[in-house]
Design a protein around this motif. Sequence first.
Motif, PDB file in Angstrom:
ATOM      1  N   GLY A 220       3.131   6.600   1.162  1.00  0.00           N
ATOM      2  CA  GLY A 220       1.849   7.091   1.081  1.00  0.00           C
ATOM      3  C   GLY A 220       1.478   8.199   1.787  1.00  0.00           C
ATOM      4  O   GLY A 220       0.068   8.199   2.232  1.00  0.00           O
ATOM      5  N   CYS A 221       2.421   9.177   2.020  1.00  0.00           N
ATOM      6  CA  CYS A 221       2.094  10.253   3.000  1.00  0.00           C
ATOM      7  C   CYS A 221       1.553  11.465   2.478  1.00  0.00           C
ATOM      8  O   CYS A 221       0.925  12.324   3.161  1.00  0.00           O
ATOM      9  CB  CYS A 221       3.495  10.724   3.488  1.00  0.00           C
ATOM     10  N   ASN A 222       1.443  11.409   1.029  1.00  0.00           N
ATOM     11  CA  ASN A 222       0.606  12.267   0.296  1.00  0.00           C
ATOM     12  C   ASN A 222       1.259  13.731   0.086  1.00  0.00           C
ATOM     13  O   ASN A 222       0.501  14.625  -0.189  1.00  0.00           O
ATOM     14  CB  ASN A 222      -0.744  12.365   0.839  1.00  0.00           C
ATOM     15  N   ALA A 223       2.263  13.966   0.701  1.00  0.00           N
ATOM     16  CA  ALA A 223       2.922  15.165   0.668  1.00  0.00           C
ATOM     17  C   ALA A 223       3.333  15.469  -0.840  1.00  0.00           C
ATOM     18  O   ALA A 223       3.348  16.637  -1.409  1.00  0.00           O
ATOM     19  CB  ALA A 223       4.554  15.279   1.308  1.00  0.00           C
ATOM     20  N   CYS A 224       3.801  14.226  -1.816  1.00  0.00           N
ATOM     21  CA  CYS A 224       3.910  14.725  -3.237  1.00  0.00           C
ATOM     22  C   CYS A 224       2.526  14.909  -3.642  1.00  0.00           C
ATOM     23  O   CYS A 224       2.413  15.845  -4.612  1.00  0.00           O
ATOM     24  CB  CYS A 224       4.277  13.485  -3.760  1.00  0.00           C
ATOM     25  N   ALA A 225       1.468  14.108  -3.311  1.00  0.00           N
ATOM     26  CA  ALA A 225       0.266  14.465  -4.135  1.00  0.00           C
ATOM     27  C   ALA A 225      -0.217  15.940  -3.871  1.00  0.00           C
ATOM     28  O   ALA A 225      -0.781  16.566  -4.485  1.00  0.00           O
ATOM     29  CB  ALA A 225      -0.747  13.703  -3.641  1.00  0.00           C
ATOM     30  N   ALA A 226       0.143  16.474  -2.704  1.00  0.00           N
ATOM     31  CA  ALA A 226      -0.384  17.958  -2.362  1.00  0.00           C
ATOM     32  C   ALA A 226       0.426  19.027  -3.314  1.00  0.00           C
ATOM     33  O   ALA A 226      -0.054  19.714  -3.475  1.00  0.00           O
ATOM     34  CB  ALA A 226      -0.099  18.254  -1.144  1.00  0.00           C
ATOM     35  N   GLU A 227       1.564  18.589  -3.677  1.00  0.00           N
ATOM     36  CA  GLU A 227       2.281  19.337  -4.685  1.00  0.00           C
ATOM     37  C   GLU A 227       2.000  19.358  -6.042  1.00  0.00           C
ATOM     38  O   GLU A 227       2.510  20.153  -6.846  1.00  0.00           O
ATOM     39  CB  GLU A 227       3.783  19.047  -4.292  1.00  0.00           C
ATOM     40  N   CYS A 228       1.204  18.206  -6.438  1.00  0.00           N
ATOM     41  CA  CYS A 228       0.888  18.341  -7.866  1.00  0.00           C
ATOM     42  C   CYS A 228      -0.056  19.189  -8.485  1.00  0.00           C
ATOM     43  O   CYS A 228      -1.218  19.268  -7.827  1.00  0.00           O
ATOM     44  CB  CYS A 228       0.280  16.566  -8.013  1.00  0.00           C
ATOM     45  N   PRO A 229       0.366  20.184  -9.248  1.00  0.00           N
ATOM     46  CA  PRO A 229      -0.379  21.079  -9.916  1.00  0.00           C
ATOM     47  C   PRO A 229      -1.637  20.482 -10.736  1.00  0.00           C
ATOM     48  O   PRO A 229      -2.550  21.423 -10.801  1.00  0.00           O
ATOM     49  CB  PRO A 229       0.685  21.813 -10.639  1.00  0.00           C
ATOM     50  N   THR A 230      -1.691  19.312 -11.045  1.00  0.00           N
ATOM     51  CA  THR A 230      -2.781  19.049 -12.067  1.00  0.00           C
ATOM     52  C   THR A 230      -3.769  17.901 -11.373  1.00  0.00           C
ATOM     53  O   THR A 230      -4.646  17.515 -11.934  1.00  0.00           O
ATOM     54  CB  THR A 230      -2.339  18.563 -13.396  1.00  0.00           C
ATOM     55  N   GLY A 231      -3.196  17.324 -10.410  1.00  0.00           N
ATOM     56  CA  GLY A 231      -3.931  16.250  -9.674  1.00  0.00           C
ATOM     57  C   GLY A 231      -3.841  14.993 -10.411  1.00  0.00           C
ATOM     58  O   GLY A 231      -4.376  13.960 -10.352  1.00  0.00           O
ATOM     59  N   ALA A 232      -2.663  14.725 -11.332  1.00  0.00           N
ATOM     60  CA  ALA A 232      -2.266  13.390 -11.979  1.00  0.00           C
ATOM     61  C   ALA A 232      -1.652  12.547 -10.917  1.00  0.00           C
ATOM     62  O   ALA A 232      -2.056  11.273 -11.229  1.00  0.00           O
ATOM     63  CB  ALA A 232      -1.340  13.678 -12.888  1.00  0.00           C
ATOM     64  N   LEU A 233      -1.222  12.896 -10.079  1.00  0.00           N
ATOM     65  CA  LEU A 233      -0.727  11.816  -8.789  1.00  0.00           C
ATOM     66  C   LEU A 233      -1.764  11.544  -7.814  1.00  0.00           C
ATOM     67  O   LEU A 233      -2.038  12.623  -7.039  1.00  0.00           O
ATOM     68  CB  LEU A 233       0.564  12.262  -8.264  1.00  0.00           C
ATOM     69  N   ARG A 234      -1.909  10.313  -7.630  1.00  0.00           N
ATOM     70  CA  ARG A 234      -3.067  10.067  -6.512  1.00  0.00           C
ATOM     71  C   ARG A 234      -2.217   8.730  -5.820  1.00  0.00           C
ATOM     72  O   ARG A 234      -1.789   7.956  -6.211  1.00  0.00           O
ATOM     73  CB  ARG A 234      -4.361   9.495  -7.043  1.00  0.00           C
ATOM     74  N   LEU A 235      -2.433   8.856  -4.473  1.00  0.00           N
ATOM     75  CA  LEU A 235      -1.737   7.945  -3.496  1.00  0.00           C
ATOM     76  C   LEU A 235      -3.121   7.491  -2.615  1.00  0.00           C
ATOM     77  O   LEU A 235      -3.889   8.334  -2.042  1.00  0.00           O
ATOM     78  CB  LEU A 235      -0.674   8.614  -2.614  1.00  0.00           C
ATOM     79  N   ALA A 236      -2.993   6.064  -2.387  1.00  0.00           N
ATOM     80  CA  ALA A 236      -3.835   5.493  -1.591  1.00  0.00           C
ATOM     81  C   ALA A 236      -3.437   4.292  -0.908  1.00  0.00           C
ATOM     82  O   ALA A 236      -2.012   3.798  -1.270  1.00  0.00           O
ATOM     83  CB  ALA A 236      -5.190   5.279  -2.168  1.00  0.00           C
ATOM     84  N   LYS A 237      -4.010   3.797   0.227  1.00  0.00           N
ATOM     85  CA  LYS A 237      -3.375   2.654   0.884  1.00  0.00           C
ATOM     86  C   LYS A 237      -4.278   1.421   0.336  1.00  0.00           C
ATOM     87  O   LYS A 237      -5.451   1.614   0.269  1.00  0.00           O
ATOM     88  CB  LYS A 237      -3.608   2.619   2.185  1.00  0.00           C
ATOM     89  N   LYS A 238      -3.581   0.197   0.053  1.00  0.00           N
ATOM     90  CA  LYS A 238      -4.157  -0.734  -0.306  1.00  0.00           C
ATOM     91  C   LYS A 238      -5.021  -1.548   0.719  1.00  0.00           C
ATOM     92  O   LYS A 238      -4.393  -1.714   1.825  1.00  0.00           O
ATOM     93  CB  LYS A 238      -3.131  -1.821  -1.105  1.00  0.00           C
ATOM     94  N   ALA A 239      -5.987  -1.845   0.445  1.00  0.00           N
ATOM     95  CA  ALA A 239      -6.754  -2.624   1.290  1.00  0.00           C
ATOM     96  C   ALA A 239      -6.302  -3.983   2.035  1.00  0.00           C
ATOM     97  O   ALA A 239      -5.842  -4.594   1.238  1.00  0.00           O
ATOM     98  CB  ALA A 239      -8.411  -3.135   0.607  1.00  0.00           C
ATOM     99  N   GLY A 240      -6.400  -3.970   3.271  1.00  0.00           N
ATOM    100  CA  GLY A 240      -5.809  -5.081   3.921  1.00  0.00           C
ATOM    101  C   GLY A 240      -4.246  -5.100   4.145  1.00  0.00           C
ATOM    102  O   GLY A 240      -3.822  -5.121   5.262  1.00  0.00           O
ATOM    103  N   SER A 241      -3.359  -4.745   3.274  1.00  0.00           N
ATOM    104  CA  SER A 241      -1.923  -4.715   3.480  1.00  0.00           C
ATOM    105  C   SER A 241      -1.437  -3.266   3.835  1.00  0.00           C
ATOM    106  O   SER A 241      -0.515  -3.005   4.544  1.00  0.00           O
ATOM    107  CB  SER A 241      -1.235  -4.915   1.971  1.00  0.00           C
ATOM    108  N   GLY A 242      -2.317  -2.336   3.589  1.00  0.00           N
ATOM    109  CA  GLY A 242      -1.798  -0.860   4.042  1.00  0.00           C
ATOM    110  C   GLY A 242      -0.683  -0.138   3.251  1.00  0.00           C
ATOM    111  O   GLY A 242      -0.303   0.885   3.523  1.00  0.00           O
TER     112      GLY A 242
END
Length: 788
Positions: free
Chosen positions: A467-489
């Motif tokens: 979930g480092c978000n390097a991929c999300a930054a490259e997504c040209p349409t914002g279709a990819l979203r990354l987040a950390k699950k609550a509790g487990s990380g």
Amino acid sequence: MYSYEWDRSRRTGGYRLKTETGKFVASEIRPVFAEELVLMGLETRLEFDPAERRPLLWAKQNVYLCCGEEIARVNKTRYGEPLDIEWKGASSQEDDRSNERGKRRRKLKLVPVDVGAMVAKNRGIMAALVADTLKRIKEMYDAYARKCDAVYIGFSGGKDSVVLLDLCHKVLPLDVPVVFSDTDMELPDTYHVWDEIQSRYEGRPFLKVSAKSPALDNWRQFGPPSQVLRWCCSVHKSAPAILTLKERLGKRSIKTLAFVGVRGEESLRRLEYDDIGNGFKSQSQVNAMPILAWSAHEVWLYIFEHDLILNEAYRKGLPRVGCLMCPMSTDRQNDLIRMSYREAVEPFAVAVRDAIDREFSSQEDEDAFVYEGGWYARKSGVSLKQVIAEPGVERKGDRVVCEFPIEMESRLREWLKAIGNIDGAQLSFRKDGHRGLLECVWTNGKADRLASKWLAYAVHKAIACAGCNACAAECPTGALRLAKKAGSGEPEICIDEATCVHCMKCYAPDEGCLRYFSRRYAGAKTMNISGINKYMTFGLKPEWIEILAKEGAKFRQTTALGNRMVPAAVTWFREASLIEDATAIATTRLLEVGKQRGFSDLLFWHLLWIRLANASPLVKWYVCNTDFEVGYPMKRIDERLAQSVGSASVRKGALQSLCQLVKASPLGEGDGAMIEAEMKGRAVEQLTRRSRSVDPLAVLYGLYVMAEKSGRQAFTVRQMMAAEFDGEIVSPLAAFGIPPDEFKKQCMGLAAVHPDFIACSFTLGLDEVRVFPESKNRDDVVGLILRK
């Protein structure tokens, strides 16, 4: 941009710009302040006020200058040893005579640089340079601002970014923000600059952005960064800036125009940049570099004239402001950082110790590895204690089958959405015990190679995503979203199929995922380790080479070689580049060196060794899996080889060939032996690699071997310090154990004598060596040796 000359009248103690332009890679100058002189212990020979804030001297790399005259040079010493300071000039000779007479050594009195007078002398040329730069900034903004969703000024806390900000503030609208990408690895003094500078430019917004995870957490997740595995730049600099601007604008996709303080003289590579361009750091960013042509002496003049904030790190002697423990830093930079910021560095040093799987002979050996950068050159997770095993991939005609941990199926299904439908193929999942299998079958013929690669990369992303978000930054349409699950990380991946355009930019990092590529246990991708036993238990011998030289292609029929020896000899000859290939038996120019110098000549065998280290799976494996000055019992070597080769008989034959190579050649003979063999009867019980100095032309030959094999012409010393079996190349440093400083001296000497073969730049952490394979090759280097 403009050249300069020293003001030898001593009226200013500085320099004057000349109207001629020039390039100054490897010759940047910097002011030297009292803090650095105290830190380096130079007050024993120099007289100055420790509280003085003006510059007292100038420096070029490790040389200290007074009005352009060299007065001292700091030579490199190993970590933990006292500095080796070499004093120069007439004052040094006078001091030596005084010391011989038993008198107290006279100190050289330093007069502070008259900064005001120096600035005044250079005001005319600087005014023209500043006017041109301000005009260029406005042109860049006008040309690109309307094409981009956001414009910002990049800020790092270093001298270049401080100058850039001051220039941009004069021209750009006040709503253009200043963005500081806080890597969480910055020098403490850099944070002080950030806190102070915001009050200098009223009305302009200042944003500090950072990754969602602390730097130390990511060092544990990814493994320490290296010169090849620079995941830290994407994770902690580029991605946070882009994602923050997206959030600020409320957009899922943006194009940004970033004004950055990159200068061409910092490296040979940067000299080739245009001052504005797309995609240097990110596909969604245009980089504007208005001070690209500025030189350091112009930057310092601007800082002094406008009384800009100066990062205290420069006053402590650091030539560059960067991260606390950067794999791109020079030894001197690292030494100064440890001296000034020891407490801040220590957690990262601990992270390296905890991550690296390596046995050390002493605490001093371990400290040297950590602080001198033994980990800088890693290219995979092979050297780490915890690795990510490469998932199995089977390719058969019309199908591809990828293995994956069964618990990762839901994550894998999500990543597969980025690929979309594969024409003429059907995907299916099934279980095989504790593993899952992803199968893709092409109903219309042979498997598509590109789609097969994406499928393997999807598995890499599923098993390694943090979930480092390097991929999300490259997504040209914002279709990819990354987040950390609550509790487990744990990372939660969501790909919106309605907006995903299947551009595969989120798969752009090596092997699909930065973390996977950094921690992967790559077995033998670049060389077939299964061929490690093709030498039939024989090692390469001088006598064999002599027979080849005399008989040529007819050596196959000579009675001097037994039937079993011939195929082994052919293999050794080909890998050592003594013959062109295994069939034609056309000899090469390298063989002429043996004819001229003798077939047991040590230089000749050094040339063979560097070739074998890059072309022989046996020699390359041995070089990449053993350290210098450490004795390895054959049992231990066999245990290491067993991790890659399961067959005991294959290992036995390979190691017999290795021992025969050592015993039968000059590599294992005499005081200059590169490999010492400890014998028990006729059997080799232990092998020890020894660091050896070699002829500079052997180094040059090795660099051209590297260039030919990798298709590259530029290398950094840090990249060449270590070797991994899955890497493309083995450098002369790794093959011979040449100390980096000695290697640099050899390269500088070669560049002076053979400038058409090699150029080098060793300054400001950008230690680059460049060869010219478009006009020269390794046979041309052999020609130099033959004429020697």
